[in-house]
Design a protein around this motif. Structure first.
Motif, PDB file in Angstrom:
ATOM      1  N   MET A   1       0.853  -1.210   0.000  1.00  0.00           N
ATOM      2  CA  MET A   1       0.000   0.000   0.000  1.00  0.00           C
ATOM      3  C   MET A   1       0.878   1.245   0.000  1.00  0.00           C
ATOM      4  SD  MET A   1      -2.740   1.303   2.901  1.00  0.00           S
ATOM      5  CE  MET A   1      -3.868  -0.049   2.597  1.00  0.00           C
ATOM      6  N   SER A   2       0.479   2.228  -0.761  1.00  0.00           N
ATOM      7  CA  SER A   2       1.218   3.491  -0.765  1.00  0.00           C
ATOM      8  C   SER A   2       1.065   4.180   0.568  1.00  0.00           C
ATOM      9  CB  SER A   2       0.686   4.406  -1.884  1.00  0.00           C
ATOM     10  OG  SER A   2       1.257   5.678  -1.765  1.00  0.00           O
ATOM     11  N   GLN A   3       2.110   4.834   1.020  1.00  0.00           N
ATOM     12  CA  GLN A   3       2.040   5.538   2.294  1.00  0.00           C
ATOM     13  C   GLN A   3       1.342   6.871   2.172  1.00  0.00           C
ATOM     14  OE1 GLN A   3       5.739   5.865   4.309  1.00  0.00           O
ATOM     15  NE2 GLN A   3       6.078   3.688   4.404  1.00  0.00           N
ATOM     16  N   GLU A   4       1.132   7.341   0.949  1.00  0.00           N
ATOM     17  CA  GLU A   4       0.540   8.658   0.776  1.00  0.00           C
ATOM     18  C   GLU A   4      -0.708   8.548  -0.081  1.00  0.00           C
ATOM     19  OE1 GLU A   4       3.573  11.046  -0.865  1.00  0.00           O
ATOM     20  OE2 GLU A   4       4.752  11.083   0.973  1.00  0.00           O
ATOM     21  N   GLN A   5      -1.700   9.372   0.263  1.00  0.00           N
ATOM     22  CA  GLN A   5      -2.958   9.375  -0.447  1.00  0.00           C
ATOM     23  C   GLN A   5      -3.379  10.803  -0.682  1.00  0.00           C
ATOM     24  OE1 GLN A   5      -5.326   7.391   2.440  1.00  0.00           O
ATOM     25  NE2 GLN A   5      -4.247   5.455   2.258  1.00  0.00           N
ATOM     26  N   THR A   6      -4.166  11.005  -1.741  1.00  0.00           N
ATOM     27  CA  THR A   6      -4.667  12.337  -2.032  1.00  0.00           C
ATOM     28  C   THR A   6      -6.166  12.345  -1.903  1.00  0.00           C
ATOM     29  OG1 THR A   6      -2.869  12.693  -3.585  1.00  0.00           O
ATOM     30  CG2 THR A   6      -4.755  14.157  -3.757  1.00  0.00           C
ATOM     31  N   LEU A   7      -6.674  13.367  -1.252  1.00  0.00           N
ATOM     32  CA  LEU A   7      -8.113  13.465  -1.057  1.00  0.00           C
ATOM     33  C   LEU A   7      -8.833  13.673  -2.366  1.00  0.00           C
ATOM     34  CD1 LEU A   7      -8.457  15.688   2.103  1.00  0.00           C
ATOM     35  CD2 LEU A   7      -8.991  13.278   1.897  1.00  0.00           C
ATOM     36  N   PRO A   8     -10.013  13.099  -2.512  1.00  0.00           N
ATOM     37  CA  PRO A   8     -10.823  13.380  -3.675  1.00  0.00           C
ATOM     38  C   PRO A   8     -11.300  14.808  -3.639  1.00  0.00           C
ATOM     39  CG  PRO A   8     -12.053  12.077  -2.076  1.00  0.00           C
ATOM     40  CD  PRO A   8     -10.662  12.137  -1.590  1.00  0.00           C
ATOM     41  N   GLY A 330      -5.318  22.721  -1.270  1.00  0.00           N
ATOM     42  CA  GLY A 330      -5.117  21.656  -2.235  1.00  0.00           C
ATOM     43  C   GLY A 330      -6.351  20.780  -2.366  1.00  0.00           C
ATOM     44  N   ARG A 331      -6.991  20.475  -1.254  1.00  0.00           N
ATOM     45  CA  ARG A 331      -8.189  19.642  -1.268  1.00  0.00           C
ATOM     46  C   ARG A 331      -9.296  20.265  -2.105  1.00  0.00           C
ATOM     47  NH1 ARG A 331     -10.765  18.513   4.466  1.00  0.00           N
ATOM     48  NH2 ARG A 331     -10.795  20.794   4.462  1.00  0.00           N
ATOM     49  N   GLU A 332      -9.387  21.604  -2.060  1.00  0.00           N
ATOM     50  CA  GLU A 332     -10.466  22.280  -2.769  1.00  0.00           C
ATOM     51  C   GLU A 332     -10.087  22.666  -4.195  1.00  0.00           C
ATOM     52  OE1 GLU A 332     -12.128  25.419  -0.428  1.00  0.00           O
ATOM     53  OE2 GLU A 332     -12.318  24.169   1.356  1.00  0.00           O
ATOM     54  N   GLY A 333      -8.844  22.376  -4.597  1.00  0.00           N
ATOM     55  CA  GLY A 333      -8.444  22.660  -5.959  1.00  0.00           C
ATOM     56  C   GLY A 333      -8.040  24.095  -6.215  1.00  0.00           C
ATOM     57  N   ARG A 337      -3.755  19.969  -6.314  1.00  0.00           N
ATOM     58  CA  ARG A 337      -4.351  18.969  -5.423  1.00  0.00           C
ATOM     59  C   ARG A 337      -3.317  18.080  -4.750  1.00  0.00           C
ATOM     60  NH1 ARG A 337      -9.701  19.164  -5.645  1.00  0.00           N
ATOM     61  NH2 ARG A 337     -10.742  19.871  -7.559  1.00  0.00           N
ATOM     62  N   SER A 338      -2.120  18.072  -5.271  1.00  0.00           N
ATOM     63  CA  SER A 338      -1.057  17.280  -4.641  1.00  0.00           C
ATOM     64  C   SER A 338      -0.763  17.764  -3.225  1.00  0.00           C
ATOM     65  CB  SER A 338       0.217  17.336  -5.479  1.00  0.00           C
ATOM     66  OG  SER A 338       0.653  18.675  -5.658  1.00  0.00           O
ATOM     67  N   LEU A 339      -1.097  19.033  -2.930  1.00  0.00           N
ATOM     68  CA  LEU A 339      -0.868  19.565  -1.584  1.00  0.00           C
ATOM     69  C   LEU A 339      -1.829  18.965  -0.559  1.00  0.00           C
ATOM     70  CD1 LEU A 339      -0.166  23.323  -2.361  1.00  0.00           C
ATOM     71  CD2 LEU A 339       1.447  21.654  -1.452  1.00  0.00           C
ATOM     72  N   ALA A 347      -1.096  12.904   8.711  1.00  0.00           N
ATOM     73  CA  ALA A 347      -0.436  14.207   8.703  1.00  0.00           C
ATOM     74  C   ALA A 347      -0.461  14.768   7.284  1.00  0.00           C
ATOM     75  CB  ALA A 347       1.003  14.076   9.186  1.00  0.00           C
ATOM     76  N   PRO A 348      -0.661  16.090   7.132  1.00  0.00           N
ATOM     77  CA  PRO A 348      -0.657  16.713   5.804  1.00  0.00           C
ATOM     78  C   PRO A 348       0.771  16.789   5.268  1.00  0.00           C
ATOM     79  CG  PRO A 348      -0.890  18.396   7.486  1.00  0.00           C
ATOM     80  CD  PRO A 348      -0.926  17.071   8.211  1.00  0.00           C
ATOM     81  N   VAL A 349       1.270  15.655   4.795  1.00  0.00           N
ATOM     82  CA  VAL A 349       2.693  15.518   4.491  1.00  0.00           C
ATOM     83  C   VAL A 349       3.136  16.437   3.358  1.00  0.00           C
ATOM     84  CG1 VAL A 349       2.302  13.555   2.937  1.00  0.00           C
ATOM     85  CG2 VAL A 349       4.536  13.852   4.015  1.00  0.00           C
ATOM     86  N   ALA A 350       2.302  16.608   2.340  1.00  0.00           N
ATOM     87  CA  ALA A 350       2.700  17.466   1.215  1.00  0.00           C
ATOM     88  C   ALA A 350       2.820  18.928   1.656  1.00  0.00           C
ATOM     89  CB  ALA A 350       1.695  17.336   0.071  1.00  0.00           C
ATOM     90  N   GLY A 351       1.834  19.399   2.409  1.00  0.00           N
ATOM     91  CA  GLY A 351       1.893  20.770   2.919  1.00  0.00           C
ATOM     92  C   GLY A 351       3.056  20.971   3.857  1.00  0.00           C
TER      93      GLY A 351
END
Length: 500
Positions: A1-8, A330-333, A337-339, A347-351
């Motif tokens: 499983m990837s350790q990072e995910q992006t919100l829809p 990032g979540r709201e575009g 969105r990678s943020l 944790a918000p790792v990208a931010g």
């Protein structure tokens, strides 16, 4: 499983209990209060901010200024806390202004917030590096440069930023408790020494309301920066409908009273007739020299260590705030969105990584620019710290005024169950009083950054906040025209709002 995910893109502001969002039901009221107070940095304010205020403003009313500003901030908190029970969004300022003043205005405010919080966080590295390097060099007879010491803090903050927020809260809780203990010891010794006796000097209106009241209030306002940060953690709070408001009120009360009492103790311990002169001659060393003379070397050394950890706690708190703003946008575009990427620890790792990248770049720029500077060891304090933190305070106070107005706009549509005081009177008074403070900051900005007379920096630094805000406003308008599906979700966690 990837350790990072992006919100829809359509994720709600509340998120969910699984793996896609921030941690849910993690922070209680005590943790939120510690986060707020950590950003305020009690020992930094008393050890550095208060002597600087006395030295520059030559105003004895510094203790009373904290009470006056505490009232202003409490007025702001009335509407702000009421909105927190309706809006749960990691981009607190952005979401509140979007829903109160319009989405495009909210985007502009979000860019102001990003610049301001980043400026506050990054600027603190200057003072942290100076304080840590000075302490180590003095005790071990070494010659560590300030930027090398700052890198130590950078690594710690970056590591905590990609871990669960409750772990950061626990670290901060320990550090803040130590800060309070150090300041309380200073207060007790001050009232015991009292070379000129105990008097009301510093608490009388005639002491504060002199020709230098503007500079005094502008300096003291910086001590409250971060009080609004509880709402940033609304998605991670255990009971956001109640805990955000409670934490904000508790923190504001503690900050105002504690700083007023401690700065008054500084007057009593040093002597009303000597406080201005001693502050000008000793600066931030006043507190530590006082403890060495009237306490013991071990007490002073401990206080200096806690001064460093106070700055570390503030770095952690502001880093977390920036990461969550980036996550929300990032979540709201509104931003890439990678943020919105989070890791397994929620944790918000990208931010967090984006903020760390900016911090290391700015640290490198100032480290290179300071090579051979005439300012010597004080270079990171007088430039890196002073310029950026005052720029951040400028932007955050501007946002406080905007939110006060946004509260009125929001409760025009959501008035049910709220009194006239909450919906209109308190936020209107907050807009008026904080607007006055903002004007004072603008007028005295050259004083705040240590510049004599007119300096290009007195308009360049504020422009770094205002110009992105204007650009953000136009970006929001462009989204309205070109990307209406994104525009409808602005301020709502990415979920389209049918009223758009």
């Amino acid at each position: 499983m990837s350790q990072e995910q992006t919100l829809p893109s359509t994720g709600s502001a509340d998120g969910n209990e699984s793996g896609n969002g921030l941690s849910k039901r993690t922070l209680g009221v005590p943790a939120l209060v510690f986060m707020i107070i950590a950003a305020s940095a009690p020992l930094t304010v008393i050890g550095g901010g208060v002597p600087s205020n006395f030295a520059v403003s030559t105003n004895l009313g510094v203790p009373l200024s904290f009470i006056v500003l505490g009232v202003c901030v409490a007025l702001f908190s009335v509407g702000y806390a009421a909105m927190s029970s309706h809006i749960r969004n990691a981009g607190a300022f952005y979401a509140y202004i979007s829903q109160g003043l319009g989405r495009a205005t909210g985007v502009g405010a979000s860019w102001v917030a990003l610049v301001s919080y980043n400026a506050m966080q990054v600027g603190i590295y200057g003072l942290f590096g100076f304080a840590l390097a000075s302490f180590i060099n003095d005790k071990l007879s070494t010659n560590i440069p300030w930027w090398a010491a700052a890198l130590v803090g950078f690594v710690i903050v970056g590591w905590l930023g990609v871990n669960k927020v409750d772990f950061s809260a626990k670290v901060i809780g320990v550090l803040v408790a130590g800060e309070f203990l150090a300041v309380i010891v200073f207060d007790v010794i001050s009232f015991a020494v009292q070379p000129e006796g105990v008097s009301s000097v510093g608490l009388a209106p005639s002491d504060l309301f002199t020709a230098s009241v503007g500079a005094t209030l502008a300096f003291s306002m910086a001590a409250f920066m971060g009080f609004e940060s509880a709402a940033i953690y609304s998605e991670e709070a255990k009971d956001p409908k109640r805990s955000i408001a409670r934490a904000t009120y508790i923190a504001v009360g503690i900050i105002a009273v504690f700083y007023a009492l401690s700065s008054w103790a500084m007057i009593i311990g040093t002597g009303p007739s000597n406080i201005i002169t001693e502050s000008q001659q000793q600066g931030p060393d006043l507190v530590f020299n006082f403890l060495t003379t009237n306490g013991a070397v071990i007490v002073s050394d401990t206080a200096q260590v806690l001064f460093v950890t106070s700055l570390l706690a503030a770095l952690i708190a502001f880093h977390n705030a920036v990461a969550r703003y980036a996550f929300s946008l990032g979540r709201e575009g509104v931003l890439p969105r990678s943020l919105a990427r989070v890791n397994r620890r929620h944790a918000p790792v990208a931010g967090s990584l984006a903020q760390s990248a900016l911090a290391i770049v700015m640290l490198a720029i100032f480290a290179i620019a300071g090579t051979g500077s005439d300012l010597g060891t004080l270079y990171p304090v007088l430039t890196f710290f002073s310029w950026l933190t005052n720029t951040g305070a400028f932007g955050l106070v501007l946002l406080l005024v905007m939110i006060s107005v946004a509260v009125i706009g929001y409760f025009r549509k959501h008035a049910a169950g709220y009194s006239l005081w909450t919906r209109i009177v308190a936020p209107a008074l907050a807009a008026l009083t904080l607007g006055t403070v903002f004007v004072l900051i603008v007028v005295n900005f050259n004083v705040l950054i240590g510049s004599d007379g007119f300096s290009p920096l007195s308009w360049i630094l504020p422009a770094l906040v205002v110009v992105p805000g204007i650009a953000g406003l136009f970006w929001g308008l462009r989204l309205k025209k070109k990307r209406p599906e994104i525009y409808r979700g602005i301020g709502f966690g990415g979920a389209s709002d049918t009223s758009a």
